[in-house]
Design an enzyme around this catalytic site. Structure first.
Site, short mmCIF file in Angstrom:
data_model
loop_
_atom_site.label_atom_id
_atom_site.label_comp_id
_atom_site.label_asym_id
_atom_site.label_seq_id
_atom_site.Cartn_x
_atom_site.Cartn_y
_atom_site.Cartn_z
N GLN A 67 -1.62 2.00 -7.65
CA GLN A 67 -0.54 2.97 -7.82
C GLN A 67 -0.27 3.56 -6.46
OE1 GLN A 67 -0.33 5.29 -11.21
NE2 GLN A 67 0.91 6.88 -10.29
N GLY A 68 0.85 3.24 -5.89
CA GLY A 68 1.20 3.80 -4.60
C GLY A 68 2.08 5.02 -4.80
N ALA A 69 2.62 5.52 -3.71
CA ALA A 69 3.49 6.69 -3.83
C ALA A 69 4.82 6.29 -4.45
CB ALA A 69 3.71 7.29 -2.45
N GLU A 70 5.24 5.06 -4.12
CA GLU A 70 6.55 4.60 -4.58
C GLU A 70 6.54 3.99 -5.96
OE1 GLU A 70 9.39 5.54 -1.94
OE2 GLU A 70 9.82 3.89 -3.30
N ALA A 71 5.51 3.17 -6.22
CA ALA A 71 5.56 2.38 -7.45
C ALA A 71 4.17 2.06 -7.97
CB ALA A 71 6.31 1.08 -7.17
N VAL A 73 1.94 -1.02 -9.34
CA VAL A 73 1.94 -2.47 -9.23
C VAL A 73 1.02 -3.05 -10.31
CG1 VAL A 73 1.45 -4.39 -7.71
CG2 VAL A 73 2.33 -2.28 -6.76
N LYS A 86 6.44 -4.68 -10.09
CA LYS A 86 6.47 -3.42 -9.37
C LYS A 86 7.41 -2.48 -10.09
CE LYS A 86 6.64 -2.74 -4.74
NZ LYS A 86 6.94 -3.01 -3.33
N ASP A 188 7.60 -0.70 6.89
CA ASP A 188 6.30 -0.15 6.49
C ASP A 188 5.22 -1.15 6.88
OD1 ASP A 188 4.83 0.89 3.28
OD2 ASP A 188 4.38 1.44 5.36
#
Lengths: 279, 175
Positions: A67-71, A73, A86, A188
């Site tokens: 779990q990233g900041a954006e999405a 996975v 994603k 990134d």
């Protein structure tokens, strides 16, 4: 899926309503008290909204990878193939219209960049399906791949032959040169966004995570792209200065337009935190 | 003989593929498809490299159908359109649909939970021999496919032809 979305829609309009009077009253100067009163119900709704987020896709063998900041996975089987899903995490603190637009733009940019990479012969995952409703993207899962970050860490820890790391750096420089020659900025670049296809010894690199990518021919943008990688590299992996130097050397040798880019990189290095801007 | 796959994102929805060779009534079938009297998409197998290509097209078509954003009028037309790398609908039908002189036909059916699949019904309308989908690679015209999807030589080094095709199919509406 539909139920979650209507629920989310309902919550959003509720929050917009709460935010409205707060803004008005803040303008009138009676901000603090009214703001706090309006903020409290908004916070509660935000708490409830957390649970009403999009459910995971019903893929067989589904598991949350990260779990990233954006999405978020996920890994699973899609149409009979190992795939990565994603799903973008909606940011409730953003205005809904802005959120929708931004989310859609990032998804579209990611899909577009992945196709551009493929057409230029740059290794990136295949796009299987893009869902513009939930702003999720289903990609090829490169089974058994490890991130360059993990690879460098394990090589350094085992104290093994670090000359292979220099070859790896050269390969990375070559890959980035080809990407920048296509005027594609990753946005990134970190060692966890570059994968090594198995078997690891072949140093077959794959670029992932193009969510912040864009098209640009400017040496400034390419220089910043490299700077981001340099910072990520040196902060995550100690004693890798020679590695990065080798990377830049190969980059300069492979890319046709590298001169101005390297020049800009040197200039960018002089900017930033704790740097003296004395010309 | 036929291949059926459940669409993971649309539970209850499944896609069935049937391949026929030595087909004699391609012209009549094409007419029926245009009229809309055939419950299935009739595709030219020469343009298909792998069943996965069809599944990706069908998945996209069903998705657009569910949200009411199809570019064509029927689900089966949408599947054929999804196969195309560009946004020209009539071109898609010409290249990926069957023509009067074709001797092989790939039939794609999409069924929801409630409806039952009537394979015999479809098979009886085709004057040809139903064969296993394993024979699909023999019917593929690789050169024509590469030309249609404009696959670059650099691309062939980093993946299979199927990879290039699927990527173009799924990202054509963002470009």
């Amino acid at each position: 899926m539909a139920a979650a979305e209507t629920e989310a829609g309902g919550l959003r309009s509720g929050m917009a309503g709460a935010a409205g009077p707060a803004v008005d009253e803040a303008g009138a100067g009676a901000g603090a008290g009214a703001g706090a009163a309006a903020a409290a119900p908004a916070v509660d709704e935000a708490g409830a909204a957390e649970e009403a987020e999009a459910p995971p896709p019903p893929l067989p063998g589904l598991q949350l990878v990260q779990q990233g900041a954006e999405a978020r996975v996920y890994r699973g089987l899609f149409l009979g193939r190992a795939a990565v899903a994603k799903l973008r995490i909606p940011k409730r603190y953003r205005h809904p219209a802005l959120e929708e637009r931004l989310s859609r733009r990032r998804t579209a940019q990611e899909a577009r960049s992945l196709l551009r990479c493929r057409r230029a012969g740059i290794s990136a995952p295949v796009v299987y399906f893009v869902d513009y409703v939930t702003n999720s993207i289903y990609l090829e899962d490169i089974v058994g791949a490890i991130t360059v970050q993990d690879h460098i860490n394990s090589v350094q820890q085992s104290g093994n032959d670090t000359s292979s790391l220099l070859t790896l750096a050269e390969k990375m420089g070559e890959l980035l040169a080809r990407m920048h020659d296509e005027d594609l900025i990753h946005g990134d670049l970190t060692t966890s966004n570059i994968l090594l296809r198995p078997p690891t010894e072949k140093l077959d690199l794959v670029l992932i995570d193009f969510g912040l990518s864009f098209i640009s021919g400017l040496p400034e943008d390419k220089g910043v792209d490299l700077y981001v990688l340099e910072k990520a590299f040196l902060s995550t992996h100690p004693d890798t200065e020679t590695m990065f130097k080798a990377l830049l050397k190969t980059y300069a040798a492979t890319s046709k337009k590298s001169g101005p880019v390297i020049k800009r990189l040197d200039e960018v290095r002089l900017r930033g935190r704790k740097r003296s801007m004395i010309g | 003989m036929d291949l059926t796959h459940q669409l993971e994102l649309f539970p209850g929805c499944s896609v069935t593929l049937l391949l026929f060779s030595h087909v004699k009534n391609a012209a009549a079938l094409r007419k029926k498809a245009v009229e809309g009297s055939i419950e299935g998409a009739l595709i030219n197998p020469a343009m298909i490299v792998d069943p996965f290509q069809i599944l990706v097209a069908a998945n996209k078509a069903v998705h657009l159908h569910k949200i009411g954003k199809m570019k064509t009028r029927t689900l089966y037309a949408e599947i054929i359109f999804s196969l195309s790398p560009n946004n020209n609908i009539s071109d898609a039908f010409k290249k990926f649909g069957i023509s009067d002189s074709d001797t092989a036909v790939l039939v794609v059916l999409v069924v929801d939970r409630e409806k039952t699949v009537n394979l015999e019904d479809i098979a009886s309308q085709v004057e040809g021999q139903q064969v296993s989908l394993d024979e699909l690679p023999q019917l593929t015209d690789t050169a024509k496919v590469k030309k249609m999807y404009k696959v670059t030589p650099q691309e062939e080094k980093i993946g299979t032809l199927l990879d290039s095709i699927v990527c173009r199919m799924s990202t054509k509406d963002v470009l």
